[in-house]
Scaffold this motif. Sequence first.
Motif, PDB file in Angstrom:
ATOM      1  N   ALA A 187      41.614 -35.347   9.908  1.00 53.30           N
ATOM      2  CA  ALA A 187      41.840 -35.084  11.421  1.00 53.30           C
ATOM      3  C   ALA A 187      42.150 -33.787  11.547  1.00 53.30           C
ATOM      4  CB  ALA A 187      42.977 -36.087  11.793  1.00 53.30           C
ATOM      5  N   ILE A 188      42.926 -33.167  10.774  1.00 51.41           N
ATOM      6  CA  ILE A 188      43.666 -31.864  11.106  1.00 51.41           C
ATOM      7  C   ILE A 188      42.236 -30.847  10.855  1.00 51.41           C
ATOM      8  CG2 ILE A 188      44.932 -29.924  10.263  1.00 51.41           C
ATOM      9  CD1 ILE A 188      46.988 -31.810   9.353  1.00 51.41           C
ATOM     10  N   ALA A 189      41.622 -30.995  10.274  1.00 52.84           N
ATOM     11  CA  ALA A 189      40.109 -30.198   9.963  1.00 52.84           C
ATOM     12  C   ALA A 189      39.114 -30.327  11.089  1.00 52.84           C
ATOM     13  CB  ALA A 189      39.366 -30.791   8.729  1.00 52.84           C
ATOM     14  N   LEU A 190      39.025 -31.481  11.742  1.00 50.07           N
ATOM     15  CA  LEU A 190      38.215 -31.624  12.923  1.00 50.07           C
ATOM     16  C   LEU A 190      38.988 -31.153  14.066  1.00 50.07           C
ATOM     17  CD1 LEU A 190      37.410 -35.630  12.724  1.00 50.07           C
ATOM     18  CD2 LEU A 190      35.742 -33.488  12.576  1.00 50.07           C
ATOM     19  N   HIS A 191      40.396 -31.227  14.139  1.00 51.58           N
ATOM     20  CA  HIS A 191      40.853 -30.498  15.267  1.00 51.58           C
ATOM     21  C   HIS A 191      41.052 -28.816  14.919  1.00 51.58           C
ATOM     22  CE1 HIS A 191      44.824 -29.476  17.849  1.00 51.58           C
ATOM     23  NE2 HIS A 191      43.921 -30.324  18.438  1.00 51.58           N
ATOM     24  N   SER A 192      40.721 -28.333  14.158  1.00 51.67           N
ATOM     25  CA  SER A 192      40.784 -26.803  13.658  1.00 51.67           C
ATOM     26  C   SER A 192      39.285 -26.428  14.015  1.00 51.67           C
ATOM     27  CB  SER A 192      41.175 -26.580  12.215  1.00 51.67           C
ATOM     28  OG  SER A 192      42.207 -26.646  11.813  1.00 51.67           O
ATOM     29  N   GLN A 193      38.376 -27.257  13.840  1.00 52.69           N
ATOM     30  CA  GLN A 193      36.957 -26.924  14.464  1.00 52.69           C
ATOM     31  C   GLN A 193      36.892 -26.867  15.756  1.00 52.69           C
ATOM     32  OE1 GLN A 193      34.416 -29.808  12.375  1.00 52.69           O
ATOM     33  NE2 GLN A 193      34.498 -28.763  10.470  1.00 52.69           N
ATOM     34  N   VAL A 194      37.539 -27.825  16.372  1.00 52.65           N
ATOM     35  CA  VAL A 194      37.375 -27.947  17.786  1.00 52.65           C
ATOM     36  C   VAL A 194      38.118 -26.590  18.250  1.00 52.65           C
ATOM     37  CG1 VAL A 194      38.541 -29.087  20.089  1.00 52.65           C
ATOM     38  CG2 VAL A 194      37.702 -30.542  18.191  1.00 52.65           C
ATOM     39  N   ILE A 195      39.167 -26.264  17.931  1.00 55.13           N
ATOM     40  CA  ILE A 195      39.935 -25.064  18.155  1.00 55.13           C
ATOM     41  C   ILE A 195      39.067 -23.851  18.038  1.00 55.13           C
ATOM     42  CG2 ILE A 195      41.868 -23.521  17.728  1.00 55.13           C
ATOM     43  CD1 ILE A 195      43.603 -25.727  17.233  1.00 55.13           C
ATOM     44  N   ASN A 196      38.391 -23.582  16.808  1.00 54.80           N
ATOM     45  CA  ASN A 196      37.603 -22.535  16.587  1.00 54.80           C
ATOM     46  C   ASN A 196      36.283 -22.580  17.689  1.00 54.80           C
ATOM     47  OD1 ASN A 196      38.856 -21.772  14.188  1.00 54.80           O
ATOM     48  ND2 ASN A 196      37.907 -22.952  12.843  1.00 54.80           N
ATOM     49  N   GLU A 197      35.705 -23.757  18.033  1.00 48.92           N
ATOM     50  CA  GLU A 197      34.454 -23.641  18.787  1.00 48.92           C
ATOM     51  C   GLU A 197      35.193 -23.385  20.289  1.00 48.92           C
ATOM     52  OE1 GLU A 197      31.382 -24.064  18.210  1.00 48.92           O
ATOM     53  OE2 GLU A 197      31.790 -24.159  16.435  1.00 48.92           O
ATOM     54  N   PHE A 198      36.553 -23.766  20.810  1.00 45.17           N
ATOM     55  CA  PHE A 198      36.829 -23.341  21.942  1.00 45.17           C
ATOM     56  C   PHE A 198      37.203 -21.759  21.908  1.00 45.17           C
ATOM     57  CE2 PHE A 198      40.882 -22.297  24.413  1.00 45.17           C
ATOM     58  CZ  PHE A 198      40.328 -22.694  25.559  1.00 45.17           C
ATOM     59  N   CYS A 199      37.699 -21.324  20.597  1.00 42.54           N
ATOM     60  CA  CYS A 199      37.757 -19.541  20.630  1.00 42.54           C
ATOM     61  C   CYS A 199      36.476 -19.095  20.784  1.00 42.54           C
ATOM     62  CB  CYS A 199      38.612 -19.470  19.662  1.00 42.54           C
ATOM     63  SG  CYS A 199      40.289 -19.823  19.548  1.00 42.54           S
TER      64      CYS A 199
END
Length: 122
Positions: A82-94
Motif C-alpha cells: 500500500a505504501i509503495a502504491l501510494h508513493s507511485q501515485v505521489i510520483n506520478e502527481f509530481c
Amino acid sequence: MAISISATGFKGGLGSCFHSVAGEQYGMLAKSVPKHVGAGKGVRAQPMMKNVNEGKGLFAPVVVVTRQIVGKKRFNQLRGKAIALHSQVINEFCKSIGADTKQKQGLIRLAKKNGERLGFLA
C-alpha cells in the motif's frame, strides 16, 4: 593566567583543620573515601521504534484489528504494498505538475505524517 590553590595554605594544613573539627573521625573518613573516582559510561536506553500516535486516529482500531486477523507478517507485506502504491501515485502527481525532487520528498513526508495522525501506521 592560571590560579592554583593549595590545601596546605591553611594553618597546619587541611587535615589539621578537619582534625580539629571532627576529632578522631577524620582518619576513618579519609580512609573510606576513594582517592580516584571513575566517571564510567552512562547507561543509555535503547531507542524504541514505535509510533507516538499508536492507538490514536480515526483508522487505528481498523488497522489493529486487521493486523490481529491476518497476522503481523502478512499485514506488514500488505502495508508495504500500500505504501509503495501510494508513493507511485505521489510520483506520478509530481511528474504531472512538474515538481522537483525536493518538493516530492516534502509531499512524501507530509503523507507519512498524515498517515500517522489518521492511524494508518498504528
